[in-house]
Design a protein around this motif. Structure first.
Motif, PDB file in Angstrom:
ATOM      1  N   VAL A   1     147.221 164.732  52.915  1.00 16.54           N
ATOM      2  CA  VAL A   1     146.830 165.928  52.160  1.00 16.54           C
ATOM      3  C   VAL A   1     147.778 167.052  52.565  1.00 16.54           C
TER       4      VAL A   1
ATOM      5  N   LYS B   1     144.207 169.938  46.670  1.00 11.03           N
ATOM      6  CA  LYS B   1     144.462 168.666  47.344  1.00 11.03           C
ATOM      7  C   LYS B   1     144.197 168.725  48.847  1.00 11.03           C
ATOM      8  N   SER B   2     144.109 169.921  49.412  1.00 10.27           N
ATOM      9  CA  SER B   2     143.859 170.059  50.851  1.00 10.27           C
ATOM     10  C   SER B   2     142.435 169.653  51.188  1.00 10.27           C
TER      11      SER B   2
ATOM     12  N   LYS C   1     137.992 169.446  48.193  1.00 13.84           N
ATOM     13  CA  LYS C   1     137.631 168.283  49.015  1.00 13.84           C
ATOM     14  C   LYS C   1     136.970 168.756  50.317  1.00 13.84           C
TER      15      LYS C   1
ATOM     16  N   ALA D   1     140.611 161.721  51.403  1.00 14.49           N
ATOM     17  CA  ALA D   1     142.001 162.192  51.377  1.00 14.49           C
ATOM     18  C   ALA D   1     142.775 161.587  50.218  1.00 14.49           C
TER      19      ALA D   1
ATOM     20  N   SER E   1     142.721 164.540  42.891  1.00 13.09           N
ATOM     21  CA  SER E   1     142.355 165.947  42.919  1.00 13.09           C
ATOM     22  C   SER E   1     142.387 166.500  41.503  1.00 13.09           C
TER      23      SER E   1
END
Length: 340
Positions: free
Chosen positions: A26, A157-158, A208, A330, A334
């Protein structure tokens, strides 16, 4: 130690050592929480809840203070498993450093909780931690990630760890708030507050999430029905399912360590543990030599690095984090905000 478990630890150690040579899973890891993840923020605050003196950090270069354990904590191990650097404490960074750092930051603060009133002296409440993150996302990151679409992808996406809440059940630091409610009503109050915090993170761009439950009973018992905080766990699980259904693109997984800790207590040798709930360091001037064989590092009950590593690995590859392991979270697709 069980041979298969010893082998798995050797393999996992190799994976962690190789992390810096691989691509990150990520873009960044942003950490929110209490002493379980604090990497040194409390060093900069007026609070009795500090880990700024030896033997804290004795196994982390013996010179890195601020973590409430002998070495790395769970957030550190998770970062390494994601092939990311360990996120530095927010308060340790200069404005220039904050404007250049894109791999994650740790906002965790010992003795704080979900509620603003939960604290021992100064600490960063969850609300304050999210306030700092909002500044990171809206002021600092745009200096390093200049294109808005790219910044939105970075945030989406993190991964976001929200590992906090046990102090809200601690009568020493919750300032009596807990006693004003029935156990069920207090759990509902905490869930509503947590929901508001998560929505703020989502509004800034987070998608996330790993969110923790916890047990307020003594570690050696871990009997689910004996812990008031199970009301919180049950309500939190239901609420996160609702949030995932209603917040477009959000993904939630839940850390619930009760079964893992029950397994450790039922068969400690399988995990390389000899001393259950016996502090390695009961006196500030004395520390045990066999720290990896203890579940507990200090007399306050903070876990050893060995336990944090077991927790992180089981959350990443096993069943401590559900419905998705952290590895699955992970690697999950996303989804950017609608219209992007």
């Amino acid at each position: 130690m069980d041979k298969s478990f010893k082998l798995s630890l050797l393999i996992s150690s190799f994976i962690i050592v190789m992390a810096n040579n691989a691509d990150a899973l990520v873009p960044a890891l942003y950490v929110f929480g209490d002493s379980g993840v604090d990497a040194g923020n409390n060093n900069f605050l007026k609070t009795p809840a500090k880990a700024d003196k030896w033997p804290y950090g004795i196994d982390l270069n013996n010179n890195t203070r601020g973590r409430f354990t002998n070495g790395k904590n769970a957030a550190d191990f998770i970062a390494m498993l994601l092939n990311l650097p360990m996120p530095p404490p927010y308060l340790s960074l200069s404005e220039v450093e904050r404007s250049r750092l894109i791999t994650g930051i740790n906002y965790g603060s010992g003795s704080c909780g979900i509620l603003n009133t939960t604290r021992a002296g100064e600490c960063l409440s969850l609300g304050k931690q999210i306030e700092y993150f909002t500044s990171t996302a809206t002021t600092d990151l745009p200096k390093a990630i200049k294109r808005p679409p790219k910044l939105r992808r970075h945030l989406a996406k993190s991964m976001y760890l929200v590992l906090i809440g046990s102090n809200d059940y601690n009568n020493m630091v919750n300032n009596g708030v807990r006693n004003k409610f029935t156990p069920q009503d207090f759990a509902q109050y905490l869930v509503e507050e947590m929901t508001n915090h998560i929505k703020k993170l989502y509004d800034v761009g987070a998608r996330k999430f790993l969110v923790s439950t916890f047990a307020s009973c003594e570690p050696k018992t871990y009997v689910p029905e004996s812990c008031e905080s199970n009301y919180y766990t049950e309500k939190l699980v239901d609420r996160l399912q609702e949030l995932q259904a209603n917040l477009f693109g959000s993904l939630f997984t839940i850390y619930d360590g009760r079964k893992l800790f029950a397994r450790i207590h039922e068969n400690p040798k399988q995990f390389g543990i000899t001393y259950l709930d016996v502090p390695c360091c009961e006196d500030a001037s004395i520390v045990c030599a066999n720290r990896s064989e203890h579940t507990t590092f200090d007399k306050l009950g903070h876990p050893t690095e060995a336990i944090y590593k077991i927790v992180a690995l089981d959350c990443f590859y096993g069943s401590t984090c559900l419905p998705l392991s952290l590895s699955q979270l992970a690697n999950a697709p996303s989804f950017l905000p609608l219209g992007n």
